[in-house]
Design a protein around this motif. Structure first.
Motif, PDB file in Angstrom:
ATOM      1  N   GLU A   9      21.305 -40.063  24.005  1.00  0.00           N
ATOM      2  CA  GLU A   9      20.277 -40.857  23.348  1.00  0.00           C
ATOM      3  C   GLU A   9      19.297 -39.922  22.641  1.00  0.00           C
ATOM      4  OE1 GLU A   9      19.252 -44.163  22.989  1.00  0.00           O
ATOM      5  OE2 GLU A   9      21.319 -44.607  23.490  1.00  0.00           O
ATOM      6  N   PRO A  10      18.904 -40.247  21.410  1.00  0.00           N
ATOM      7  CA  PRO A  10      17.919 -39.400  20.733  1.00  0.00           C
ATOM      8  C   PRO A  10      16.586 -39.430  21.463  1.00  0.00           C
ATOM      9  CG  PRO A  10      18.309 -41.426  19.497  1.00  0.00           C
ATOM     10  CD  PRO A  10      19.325 -41.388  20.589  1.00  0.00           C
ATOM     11  N   ARG A  11      15.877 -38.302  21.437  1.00  0.00           N
ATOM     12  CA  ARG A  11      14.551 -38.231  22.045  1.00  0.00           C
ATOM     13  C   ARG A  11      13.512 -38.808  21.091  1.00  0.00           C
ATOM     14  NH1 ARG A  11      16.812 -33.267  23.081  1.00  0.00           N
ATOM     15  NH2 ARG A  11      15.648 -32.351  21.346  1.00  0.00           N
ATOM     16  N   THR A  12      12.422 -39.293  21.652  1.00  0.00           N
ATOM     17  CA  THR A  12      11.330 -39.856  20.859  1.00  0.00           C
ATOM     18  C   THR A  12      10.102 -38.967  20.993  1.00  0.00           C
ATOM     19  OG1 THR A  12      12.155 -42.103  21.169  1.00  0.00           O
ATOM     20  CG2 THR A  12       9.844 -41.863  20.510  1.00  0.00           C
ATOM     21  N   TYR A  13       9.469 -38.723  19.866  1.00  0.00           N
ATOM     22  CA  TYR A  13       8.245 -37.909  19.824  1.00  0.00           C
ATOM     23  C   TYR A  13       7.133 -38.739  19.195  1.00  0.00           C
ATOM     24  CZ  TYR A  13      11.161 -33.857  20.902  1.00  0.00           C
ATOM     25  OH  TYR A  13      12.024 -32.968  21.519  1.00  0.00           O
ATOM     26  N   SER A  14       6.001 -38.827  19.873  1.00  0.00           N
ATOM     27  CA  SER A  14       4.862 -39.564  19.346  1.00  0.00           C
ATOM     28  C   SER A  14       3.936 -38.618  18.587  1.00  0.00           C
ATOM     29  CB  SER A  14       4.087 -40.239  20.476  1.00  0.00           C
ATOM     30  OG  SER A  14       4.867 -41.226  21.099  1.00  0.00           O
ATOM     31  N   TYR A  15       3.322 -39.144  17.531  1.00  0.00           N
ATOM     32  CA  TYR A  15       2.374 -38.348  16.746  1.00  0.00           C
ATOM     33  C   TYR A  15       1.388 -39.291  16.081  1.00  0.00           C
ATOM     34  CZ  TYR A  15       4.599 -39.792  12.373  1.00  0.00           C
ATOM     35  OH  TYR A  15       5.076 -40.546  11.315  1.00  0.00           O
ATOM     36  N   LEU A  16       0.229 -38.766  15.726  1.00  0.00           N
ATOM     37  CA  LEU A  16      -0.777 -39.567  15.047  1.00  0.00           C
ATOM     38  C   LEU A  16      -0.304 -39.853  13.636  1.00  0.00           C
ATOM     39  CD1 LEU A  16      -3.587 -40.850  15.351  1.00  0.00           C
ATOM     40  CD2 LEU A  16      -4.546 -38.743  14.414  1.00  0.00           C
ATOM     41  N   GLY A  17      -0.023 -41.121  13.373  1.00  0.00           N
ATOM     42  CA  GLY A  17       0.523 -41.510  12.082  1.00  0.00           C
ATOM     43  C   GLY A  17      -0.521 -42.139  11.197  1.00  0.00           C
ATOM     44  N   PRO A  18      -0.082 -42.702  10.083  1.00  0.00           N
ATOM     45  CA  PRO A  18       1.315 -42.847   9.635  1.00  0.00           C
ATOM     46  C   PRO A  18       1.848 -41.556   9.015  1.00  0.00           C
ATOM     47  CG  PRO A  18      -0.162 -43.804   8.024  1.00  0.00           C
ATOM     48  CD  PRO A  18      -1.023 -43.378   9.169  1.00  0.00           C
ATOM     49  N   ALA A  19       2.978 -41.644   8.349  1.00  0.00           N
ATOM     50  CA  ALA A  19       3.591 -40.469   7.737  1.00  0.00           C
ATOM     51  C   ALA A  19       2.635 -39.812   6.763  1.00  0.00           C
ATOM     52  CB  ALA A  19       4.882 -40.875   7.016  1.00  0.00           C
ATOM     53  N   GLY A  20       2.667 -38.471   6.770  1.00  0.00           N
ATOM     54  CA  GLY A  20       1.829 -37.718   5.847  1.00  0.00           C
ATOM     55  C   GLY A  20       0.647 -37.036   6.483  1.00  0.00           C
ATOM     56  N   THR A  21       0.427 -37.245   7.794  1.00  0.00           N
ATOM     57  CA  THR A  21      -0.710 -36.632   8.463  1.00  0.00           C
ATOM     58  C   THR A  21      -0.433 -35.164   8.787  1.00  0.00           C
ATOM     59  OG1 THR A  21       0.112 -37.264  10.643  1.00  0.00           O
ATOM     60  CG2 THR A  21      -1.366 -38.830   9.523  1.00  0.00           C
ATOM     61  N   PHE A  22      -1.504 -34.429   9.125  1.00  0.00           N
ATOM     62  CA  PHE A  22      -1.348 -33.054   9.569  1.00  0.00           C
ATOM     63  C   PHE A  22      -0.569 -33.011  10.886  1.00  0.00           C
ATOM     64  CE2 PHE A  22      -5.330 -32.571   7.012  1.00  0.00           C
ATOM     65  CZ  PHE A  22      -4.822 -31.686   6.068  1.00  0.00           C
ATOM     66  N   THR A  23      -0.719 -34.029  11.723  1.00  0.00           N
ATOM     67  CA  THR A  23       0.012 -34.071  12.986  1.00  0.00           C
ATOM     68  C   THR A  23       1.511 -34.153  12.736  1.00  0.00           C
ATOM     69  OG1 THR A  23      -1.863 -35.301  13.870  1.00  0.00           O
ATOM     70  CG2 THR A  23       0.086 -35.144  15.248  1.00  0.00           C
ATOM     71  N   GLU A  24       1.912 -34.900  11.731  1.00  0.00           N
ATOM     72  CA  GLU A  24       3.329 -34.959  11.373  1.00  0.00           C
ATOM     73  C   GLU A  24       3.812 -33.586  10.909  1.00  0.00           C
ATOM     74  OE1 GLU A  24       6.091 -37.979   8.796  1.00  0.00           O
ATOM     75  OE2 GLU A  24       4.623 -36.784   7.696  1.00  0.00           O
ATOM     76  N   ALA A  25       2.968 -32.875  10.168  1.00  0.00           N
ATOM     77  CA  ALA A  25       3.331 -31.527   9.720  1.00  0.00           C
ATOM     78  C   ALA A  25       3.509 -30.580  10.907  1.00  0.00           C
ATOM     79  CB  ALA A  25       2.262 -30.992   8.775  1.00  0.00           C
ATOM     80  N   ALA A  26       2.699 -30.763  11.957  1.00  0.00           N
ATOM     81  CA  ALA A  26       2.864 -29.947  13.162  1.00  0.00           C
ATOM     82  C   ALA A  26       4.173 -30.288  13.865  1.00  0.00           C
ATOM     83  CB  ALA A  26       1.683 -30.171  14.103  1.00  0.00           C
ATOM     84  N   LEU A  27       4.493 -31.565  13.974  1.00  0.00           N
ATOM     85  CA  LEU A  27       5.727 -31.983  14.632  1.00  0.00           C
ATOM     86  C   LEU A  27       6.951 -31.469  13.878  1.00  0.00           C
ATOM     87  CD1 LEU A  27       6.947 -33.517  16.990  1.00  0.00           C
ATOM     88  CD2 LEU A  27       6.762 -35.630  15.648  1.00  0.00           C
ATOM     89  N   ALA A  28       6.831 -31.343  12.575  1.00  0.00           N
ATOM     90  CA  ALA A  28       7.949 -30.832  11.774  1.00  0.00           C
ATOM     91  C   ALA A  28       8.280 -29.376  12.114  1.00  0.00           C
ATOM     92  CB  ALA A  28       7.624 -30.956  10.287  1.00  0.00           C
ATOM     93  N   GLN A  29       7.360 -28.674  12.795  1.00  0.00           N
ATOM     94  CA  GLN A  29       7.610 -27.283  13.182  1.00  0.00           C
ATOM     95  C   GLN A  29       8.408 -27.163  14.477  1.00  0.00           C
ATOM     96  OE1 GLN A  29       4.131 -24.734  13.184  1.00  0.00           O
ATOM     97  NE2 GLN A  29       3.103 -26.006  11.664  1.00  0.00           N
ATOM     98  N   VAL A  30       8.643 -28.278  15.164  1.00  0.00           N
ATOM     99  CA  VAL A  30       9.317 -28.246  16.467  1.00  0.00           C
ATOM    100  C   VAL A  30      10.823 -28.360  16.259  1.00  0.00           C
ATOM    101  CG1 VAL A  30       9.488 -29.322  18.730  1.00  0.00           C
ATOM    102  CG2 VAL A  30       7.297 -29.341  17.506  1.00  0.00           C
ATOM    103  N   PRO A  31      11.586 -27.288  16.495  1.00  0.00           N
ATOM    104  CA  PRO A  31      13.030 -27.344  16.218  1.00  0.00           C
ATOM    105  C   PRO A  31      13.740 -28.468  16.955  1.00  0.00           C
ATOM    106  CG  PRO A  31      12.321 -25.079  16.610  1.00  0.00           C
ATOM    107  CD  PRO A  31      11.165 -25.952  16.954  1.00  0.00           C
ATOM    108  N   GLU A  32      13.398 -28.673  18.239  1.00  0.00           N
ATOM    109  CA  GLU A  32      14.121 -29.677  19.023  1.00  0.00           C
ATOM    110  C   GLU A  32      13.754 -31.102  18.644  1.00  0.00           C
ATOM    111  OE1 GLU A  32      10.857 -27.912  21.760  1.00  0.00           O
ATOM    112  OE2 GLU A  32      12.201 -27.238  20.159  1.00  0.00           O
ATOM    113  N   ALA A  33      12.706 -31.285  17.825  1.00  0.00           N
ATOM    114  CA  ALA A  33      12.315 -32.634  17.397  1.00  0.00           C
ATOM    115  C   ALA A  33      13.030 -33.064  16.115  1.00  0.00           C
ATOM    116  CB  ALA A  33      10.803 -32.709  17.188  1.00  0.00           C
ATOM    117  N   ARG A  34      13.637 -32.126  15.434  1.00  0.00           N
ATOM    118  CA  ARG A  34      14.302 -32.465  14.173  1.00  0.00           C
ATOM    119  C   ARG A  34      15.526 -33.338  14.430  1.00  0.00           C
ATOM    120  NH1 ARG A  34      13.699 -26.200  12.516  1.00  0.00           N
ATOM    121  NH2 ARG A  34      11.428 -26.252  12.182  1.00  0.00           N
ATOM    122  N   GLY A  35      15.640 -34.393  13.651  1.00  0.00           N
ATOM    123  CA  GLY A  35      16.749 -35.316  13.806  1.00  0.00           C
ATOM    124  C   GLY A  35      16.560 -36.309  14.929  1.00  0.00           C
ATOM    125  N   GLN A  36      15.389 -36.288  15.580  1.00  0.00           N
ATOM    126  CA  GLN A  36      15.102 -37.223  16.664  1.00  0.00           C
ATOM    127  C   GLN A  36      14.201 -38.356  16.148  1.00  0.00           C
ATOM    128  OE1 GLN A  36      16.723 -36.561  19.662  1.00  0.00           O
ATOM    129  NE2 GLN A  36      17.620 -34.916  18.429  1.00  0.00           N
TER     130      GLN A  36
END
Length: 319
Positions: A9-36
């Protein structure tokens, strides 16, 4: 080939949204979060609740800004929500653009929507470029811009992250409007309580410690637990506990890992000194800077001292 039923099952990661926030940019740096699965939420409390209640594998939250200091809501939440552990940290440069609806020009702007923190970080530019403007507070850096599109905001323009134009049809009226070009926000990835990952040599340990009572030298006693073991502190922030005036807890980032002998010894000292010590985690530093310390605080020195004491207690002759 494995069947679909055998696929994890894909993992779920929560972040302060919506898309386009700095928090999303931080999550994009997490290798294991990509594709989840990435789950946008409205606030830090909701993000951490997702983790505690099992809706998310981990949550990305902002905890410190190089201009405004600690994010108090995040620090207070980590102090009061049990069962959480920081498992990584990530740095995101903070830059802002001024955006408007397609066709808007800068000389037409009279009212600017912006999150209060973003507004404060762009105030010098806004005062210079738009001296007569009015500020409309927005709930987030993205909400300031989305309000222009859906008509919920009466502003003519919005202060937003540069990535906003990747998600919404808006014109950039001005770039690099932040007053501090070196501004950085530090984010932490928070999961449920797990054993710390092995040390890398470039680690950080985060703690929240309460003072036992308000007396002269109490804070010095706390700091001595680190100083006498050669541990550098990269963050020391006070937050009111809230039960009475003068009662504070301290948010601490210390260089090193809990599996380092000097750090483990410091935590034991804190445990004896403080009525409440919250271990938030030991994790790799975002800058991957190797922690340096004098040789007298190396692991071998602590181990030798313990062996020496063990020998005294067992009656071994001293060499």
């Amino acid at each position: 080939m494995p069947s679909d039923a055998a696929m994890p099952e894909p993992r779920t990661y929560s972040y302060l949204g919506p898309a386009g926030t700095f928090t999303e940019a931080a999550l994009a740096q997490v290798p294991e979060a990509r594709g989840q699965r990435w789950r946008p939420v409205r606030n830090i409390g909701e993000a951490l609740a997702d983790v505690v209640e099992g809706r998310s594998h981990a949550a990305m939250i902002a905890i410190e800004n190089s201009v405004d200091g600690g994010v108090s809501t995040a620090q207070d939440a980590l102090a009061t929500v049990p069962g959480l552990r920081i498992i990584g940290e990530y740095l995101v440069p903070v830059n802002f653009v001024l955006v408007g609806l397609p066709g808007t020009t800068l000389d037409e702007v009279r009212t600017v929507a912006a999150h209060p923190v973003a507004y404060g970080q762009c105030l010098r530019w806004l005062t210079s470029a738009l001296p007569g403007h009015a500020h409309l507070p927005a709930a987030s850096n993205v909400a300031s811009a989305v309000g222009l599109l859906d008509g919920t905001s009466a502003a003519d323009a919005a202060v937003s992250p540069p990535t906003i134009v990747e998600h919404h049809e808006l014109d950039v009226l001005a770039e690099n409007i932040g007053d501090n070009p070196n501004a950085v926000t530090r984010f932490v990835l928070v999961g449920r309580t797990v054993a710390p990952a092995p040390p890398t040599g470039a680690d950080k340990t985060s703690l929240i410690v309460e003072l036992p009572e308000d007396h002269p030298g109490a804070l010095l006693e706390l700091l001595e637990q680190f100083a006498t073991r050669g541990i550098n502190l990269s963050l020391l922030a006070s937050r009111p506990i809230g039960d009475s005036l003068g009662r504070y807890r301290f948010v601490i980032d210390a260089d090193g890992h809990v599996k380092d002998e000097r750090m483990a010894d410091a935590l034991l000292g804190l445990r004896r000194f403080s009525p409440k010590v919250i271990f938030l985690g030991s994790y790799p530093r975002a800058d991957r800077s190797v922690v340096r310390y004098p040789d007298r605080y190396s692991d071998d020195v602590f181990v030798e001292a313990r062996d020496w004491l063990r020998g005294l207690l067992s009656g071994e002759p001293e060499s």
